[in-house]
Design an enzyme around this catalytic site. Structure first.
Site, PDB file in Angstrom:
ATOM      1  N   CYS A  41       0.845  -1.195   0.000  1.00 27.73           N
ATOM      2  CA  CYS A  41       0.000   0.000   0.000  1.00 27.73           C
ATOM      3  C   CYS A  41       0.874   1.235   0.000  1.00 27.73           C
ATOM      4  O   CYS A  41       2.104   1.153   0.004  1.00 27.73           O
ATOM      5  CB  CYS A  41      -0.933  -0.005   1.215  1.00 27.73           C
ATOM      6  SG  CYS A  41      -0.047   0.131   2.781  1.00 27.73           S
ATOM      7  N   CYS A  44       3.395   1.441   2.752  1.00 26.65           N
ATOM      8  CA  CYS A  44       4.639   0.722   2.471  1.00 26.65           C
ATOM      9  C   CYS A  44       5.575   1.582   1.639  1.00 26.65           C
ATOM     10  O   CYS A  44       6.792   1.619   1.880  1.00 26.65           O
ATOM     11  CB  CYS A  44       4.345  -0.586   1.749  1.00 26.65           C
ATOM     12  SG  CYS A  44       3.276  -1.727   2.638  1.00 26.65           S
ATOM     13  N   ASP A 490      13.841  22.744 -33.548  1.00 29.16           N
ATOM     14  CA  ASP A 490      15.040  22.961 -34.345  1.00 29.16           C
ATOM     15  C   ASP A 490      14.660  22.778 -35.814  1.00 29.16           C
ATOM     16  O   ASP A 490      13.622  22.179 -36.116  1.00 29.16           O
ATOM     17  CB  ASP A 490      16.128  21.972 -33.923  1.00 29.16           C
ATOM     18  CG  ASP A 490      17.358  22.094 -34.784  1.00 29.16           C
ATOM     19  OD1 ASP A 490      17.858  23.219 -34.937  1.00 29.16           O
ATOM     20  OD2 ASP A 490      17.806  21.059 -35.315  1.00 29.16           O
ATOM     21  N   ASP A 709      17.410  17.280 -32.613  1.00 31.34           N
ATOM     22  CA  ASP A 709      18.096  16.009 -32.861  1.00 31.34           C
ATOM     23  C   ASP A 709      19.596  16.140 -32.937  1.00 31.34           C
ATOM     24  O   ASP A 709      20.292  15.138 -32.967  1.00 31.34           O
ATOM     25  CB  ASP A 709      17.590  15.370 -34.155  1.00 31.34           C
ATOM     26  CG  ASP A 709      18.217  16.008 -35.382  1.00 31.34           C
ATOM     27  OD1 ASP A 709      18.395  17.232 -35.385  1.00 31.34           O
ATOM     28  OD2 ASP A 709      18.539  15.265 -36.328  1.00 31.34           O
ATOM     29  N   ASP A 713      21.721  20.814 -30.203  1.00 30.11           N
ATOM     30  CA  ASP A 713      20.424  20.913 -29.541  1.00 30.11           C
ATOM     31  C   ASP A 713      20.466  20.420 -28.097  1.00 30.11           C
ATOM     32  O   ASP A 713      19.501  20.618 -27.360  1.00 30.11           O
ATOM     33  CB  ASP A 713      19.371  20.087 -30.296  1.00 30.11           C
ATOM     34  CG  ASP A 713      19.139  20.606 -31.705  1.00 30.11           C
ATOM     35  OD1 ASP A 713      19.201  21.835 -31.875  1.00 30.11           O
ATOM     36  OD2 ASP A 713      18.907  19.796 -32.607  1.00 30.11           O
TER      37      ASP A 713
END
Length: 828
Positions: A41, A44, A490, A709, A713
């Protein structure tokens, strides 16, 4: 022509490299994943997190109740500075003292099959516990029905009606199926961190203890209802078993990923026939035979053959791609129509599929910020319930029956059960009523639902995204995706293909003359567009510049035969000059101003056409023979086919868009016009630090995402609230991103936002249910409806409701798997 900056890829079809070998999914040296058993639970979760954060060297800790994992960030260099004292050993020992068994999930170990994972879950042990508990419930129920005279054959069951038999059955239930609950609950209570096991254990123990006192000392007047602990354990274990089965379905994404790697492969040894071997025994350099219909078992390079390969299971791209000699294939790819010979590069936990699985598991272990509220409430929930149960017991024992004398006679459990119809459901004394209500309060409370509300939805959402080729770094990334206000892009490699292509071939006067029968001419004067391109590409075959590769690719597309080069010289930063076989006059291909400065006359019409092409952002190559300008070739990076539609969909979600590029103004404006971007949404000739300032400025309006990419960047992806890397990009970009879109597609950004919206909608639904359930049923269990309506919850019914509450949360999250959650939720 400009000096070379990179080598062009070899012409011909290429299969994308393994998506996660580029994605950098391997965690940093300071991040580890622990498997923690015994959590039931939210209490825990709180107990484990607090204990982990107390350990020296642990910087952060995030515990997931659903997957039973703990994500730890250790102080960097801790193991190197103190190699003799492994900090993880101390962490594991500390959790063991709290009653939770933990072990390190090592990334370097061989990837287990899904069947091995199921064996580790030990379903049969759970099933045996449940069967024993339900058999005891059956025996206890039959005995009480016989004692009430409601069975037509009393004699055969007369022995079961004895209270001593009831006591024995209850004792067996506590000593057998109930023992783990009592042990874990007791340890947590002694540690000052009560959990759901503490509440259930206290409920069944108190019912058993009061019944024992009533049985051994009848004069005490204590109630004797041994059926209560038996039925409580039966319902609790049944609910947990069903909940566990539902949780297993939330891991279907990991299961499907694991099943992509076959257990065996065909190994080629010398010149003999292929031999089947276990995939775990393969090593780099081994050669495998792949037949049509085979899954690629490891990451490797095709050495022989050509075939169509289906990568949809890894990247989400539906169309197959060609694989030829030299192509890289990732584990999990499906060979469709021909045999291949593959050389092993990476196997086991280093393969693409293993890295994807590890990344998904890490994402499921990292919490969303919204889960903090639920964890804080669930962590203190058990203490509040204990206090409420004690207050309920004292109130109804000391004052309740005096204030409402008729409650004992009118007490009727919810569902209309009276007398012995449901054993133990009717109280005849204030003490019996107080004890039953207090036990009902302990059992009906459900911190499990609070603890499961967020991780179930996050786990299913991460899995659904992974099946679509979208890798979220964690629940925090999913939540951030639903709060975005701005998305910045970009240009090169993100909104565009990232490679230059020939977009126009302009032939200048005089008009082209017909080609000779053999396709060649003594001179290139009066050439057609094909002849102009053939001459330029033939000279450029000596160059490795990206623009040269664009000319070669276009010549290949048109089916043009390249002419042999007799001599060629490169002028750094300007272009090429040389001679071709069968062409007497020398050729020059490069910058127009270089040719003009070399004495080439420039007509007004040629200058006008050059200016028009440059206005569109293209790089224009001039082709000259001797002192005559033959034509112009425009080379330009093209927008992705799905770029315009992606931007339209993002605008429809109410997001502000922007383009940040280091390219020239003309190229940026041209692309912006093609994609429907406004002038104030464009920025050009930006250095990496200038991109950072733009992102920080956009962040003042709300959370911002950056899509990129390239290497340049990486700072921008890290600075944005949500960094999104396209999967064909560089490793450093994807290591800096919180969301990786695998495959060569941009529309994955929209799909990722839709999945994030659906996931967070499920999170909010689950939290509303979990809080609402406890706010409604706890007062009912405490007897709020008893004085006026004569309605109460018996402890067994309370246990059933508690189990159903947890199952409801998990089942609701499972609706995300088939995309039945709310789609396209607008950012809130």
């Amino acid at each position: 022509m400009p000096s070379p900056t990179q080598a062009p890829p070899a012409p011909g079809p290429q299969v994308p490299a393994p998506p996660v070998s580029l994605a950098g999914a391997a965690p940093s040296a300071s991040a580890v994943l622990l498997e923690v058993e015994g959590m039931k639970c939210g209490g825990c979760v709180r107990a484990v997190e607090e204990r982990l954060r107390q350990q020296p060297g642990v910087r952060q800790a995030s515990v997931n109740l659903l997957t039973r994992t703990a994500w730890l960030e250790l102080e960097p260099g801790l193991a190197e500075t103190s190699p003799a004292a492994d900090p993880l050993q101390a962490v594991v020992a500390s959790l063991a003292a709290l009653g939770f068994q933990a072990r390190l999930r090592e990334e370097g170990q061989d990837l287990p099959s899904w069947r091995q994972r199921l064996q580790e879950r030990d379903w049969w042990q759970r099933w045996r516990q449940l069967v024993v508990a339900l058999m005891l419930v059956l025996v206890s129920s039959v005995g009480h029905l016989a004692d009430a005279g409601q069975l037509p054959w009393r004699d055969p069951f007369g022995l079961l009606a004895s209270p001593w038999v009831h006591g024995l059955v209850a004792s067996l239930a506590l000593a057998g199926p109930g023992r783990p609950i009592l042990v874990r609950g007791g340890r947590a209570a002694l540690a000052g961190l009560p959990t759901m096991d503490t509440l259930v254990g206290l409920g069944v123990a108190s019912a058993w203890g009061a019944s024992v006192v009533g049985l051994l000392w009848p004069a005490s007047g204590w109630p004797c209802f041994f059926n209560e602990p038996v039925m409580l354990l039966g319902f609790v274990l049944a609910g947990r078993f069903l909940e566990e089965r539902a949780r297993y379905r939330t891991s279907r994404a990991i299961q499907e990923l694991a099943e992509l790697q076959p257990d065996h492969a065909l190994l080629l040894v010398d010149e003999g026939p292929p031999r089947p071997v276990r995939v775990g025994g393969l090593r780099p350099g081994d050669r495998l035979q792949l037949l049509p219909g085979d899954r690629v078992p490891v990451d490797g390079v095709v050495r022989e053959g050509s075939a169509a390969v289906d990568l949809s299971a890894l990247t989400g791209e539906p169309l197959p791609v060609p694989a030829v000699a030299g192509s890289e294939l990732a584990a999990g790819a499906l060979v469709l129509d021909a045999a291949l010979v593959l050389e092993v590069r990476r196997c086991g936990a280093k393969s693409a599929i293993a890295r994807i699985m590890h990344l998904v598991e890490q994402a499921q272990a990292r919490k969303a910020p919204i889960q903090g509220l639920a964890d804080r409430v669930a962590g203190r929930f058990a203490v509040v319930v204990l206090a409420l149960a004690l207050a309920t017991f004292l109130f109804w024992w000391l004052w309740g029956t005096r204030l409402w004398p008729g409650v004992l006679a009118a007490a009727s459990p919810m569902g209309g059960h009276h007398g012995h119809a449901l054993p133990g459901a009717t109280a005849t004394t204030p003490l019996a009523l107080a004890l039953q209500l207090a036990i009902a309060v302990l059992v009906v409370a459900c911190p499990c639902a609070l603890g499961l509300a967020t991780p179930t939805a996050i786990s299913v959402g991460c899995g659904r995204a992974a099946r679509a080729g979208l890798l979220f770094r964690g629940g925090d990334a999913i939540e951030t995706a639903t709060r975005l206000r701005t998305v910045l892009f970009d240009k090169t490699g993100t909104l565009t293909l990232g490679r230059p292509l020939v977009t126009a071939v302009e032939v200048l006067p005089p008009e082209p003359e017909p080609l000779s029968a053999d396709g060649r001419a003594a001179e290139c004067e009066g050439v057609s567009a094909n002849r102009l391109l053939q001459c330029a590409a033939s000279l450029e075959q000596q160059s490795r510049h990206p623009l040269a590769h664009a000319l070669l690719q276009e010549a290949q597309r048109r089916g043009l035969t390249l002419l042999p080069v007799l001599q060629c010289r490169s002028i750094s930063g300007e272009g090429l000059e040389g001679r071709l076989e069968g062409v007497e006059a020398p050729l020059r291909v490069g910058r127009l101003d270089w040719l003009v400065n070399g004495g080439l006359p420039l007509a007004a019409e040629a200058a006008s056409r050059f200016a028009q092409l440059e206005t569109c952002g293209a790089s224009v190559l001039a082709v000259a023979q001797g002192q005559r300008l033959l034509g112009l070739v425009a080379v330009q990076d093209q927008p992705r086919a799905d770029a315009a539609a992606t931007l339209v969909n993002l605008r429809a979600r109410g997001l502000q868009l922007g383009l940040l590029s280091g390219d020239r103004q003309a190229a940026v404006h041209c692309l912006g016009g093609l994609l429907g971007l406004q002038r104030d949404e464009l920025a050009w000739e930006l250095r990496p630090e200038q991109k950072l300032r733009r992102i920080l400025a956009a962040g003042q309006r709300g959370p911002v995402a950056m899509v990129g990419d390239g290497i340049n960047d990486a700072p921008a992806l890290a600075a944005a609230d949500l960094g999104i890397a396209i999967g064909t990009g560089t490793q450093i970009a994807q290591e800096s991103a919180a969301l990786v879109v695998m495959g060569d597609r941009l529309d994955g950004v929209v799909e990722a936002l839709e999945i994030a919206g659906s996931t967070m909608a499920k999170v909010r639904q689950n939290l509303a249910w979990a809080f609402g359930y406890n706010l409604i049923v706890l007062p009912i269990a405490a007897g709020a409806l008893l004085p006026r309506f004569g309605v109460l919850l018996s402890p067994p019914l309370a246990a059933l409701l508690m189990a159903l509450s947890s199952i409801t949360v998990v089942v609701n999250a499972l609706l995300l798997q088939d995309g039945r959650g709310r789609r396209g939720e607008q950012p809130g």
